[in-house]
Design an enzyme around this catalytic site. Structure first.
Site, PDB file in Angstrom:
ATOM      1  CG  PHE A  16       1.954  -6.172   0.348  1.00  0.00           C
ATOM      2  CD1 PHE A  16       2.433  -5.958  -0.933  1.00  0.00           C
ATOM      3  CD2 PHE A  16       0.907  -5.397   0.809  1.00  0.00           C
ATOM      4  CE1 PHE A  16       1.880  -4.975  -1.743  1.00  0.00           C
ATOM      5  CE2 PHE A  16       0.344  -4.417   0.017  1.00  0.00           C
ATOM      6  CZ  PHE A  16       0.831  -4.208  -1.269  1.00  0.00           C
ATOM      7  CB  CYS A  17       6.085 -11.068   1.108  1.00  0.00           C
ATOM      8  SG  CYS A  17       7.200 -12.366   1.646  1.00  0.00           S
ATOM      9  N   PRO A  18       4.620 -11.856   4.080  1.00  0.00           N
ATOM     10  CG  PRO A  18       4.857 -13.041   6.105  1.00  0.00           C
ATOM     11  CD  PRO A  18       4.849 -11.634   5.515  1.00  0.00           C
TER      12      PRO A  18
ATOM     13  CG  ASP B 286       3.759  -9.525  -2.663  1.00  0.00           C
ATOM     14  OD1 ASP B 286       4.630  -8.926  -3.330  1.00  0.00           O
ATOM     15  OD2 ASP B 286       3.946  -9.906  -1.507  1.00  0.00           O
TER      16      ASP B 286
END
Length: 79
Positions: free
Chosen positions: A16-18, A43
């Site tokens: 997931f981000c980042p 994501d």
């Protein structure tokens, strides 16, 4: 559907981000200029982050497709 050729691959599925873009930033350095990196991610934020990454760092986003819950990007490394 014709398969698009690529020279290297990055699997960022489940991250997931980042994290996907952080991995992309490191992996693109291993690809020679003009060569294509295939990135696979799950994501949804990559649909925003990957094009921006390419724009800001001078790489070409060759294509972006979605296959089920996966986002697939082909990125040609800039100079």
């Amino acid at each position: 559907m014709t398969a698009v050729e690529y020279d290297a691959e990055l699997d960022a599925c489940g991250l997931f981000c980042p994290e996907p873009v952080m991995l992309l930033h490191n992996r693109i350095k291993d690809v020679d200029p003009g060569k294509v990196l295939r990135v696979t991610a799950t994501d949804p934020s990559t649909t925003r982050d990957v094009p921006r990454f390419c724009q800001f760092l001078g790489h070409e986003l060759v294509s972006h497709t979605e296959q089920g819950d996966r986002y697939i990007y082909l990125i040609r490394r800039g100079v």
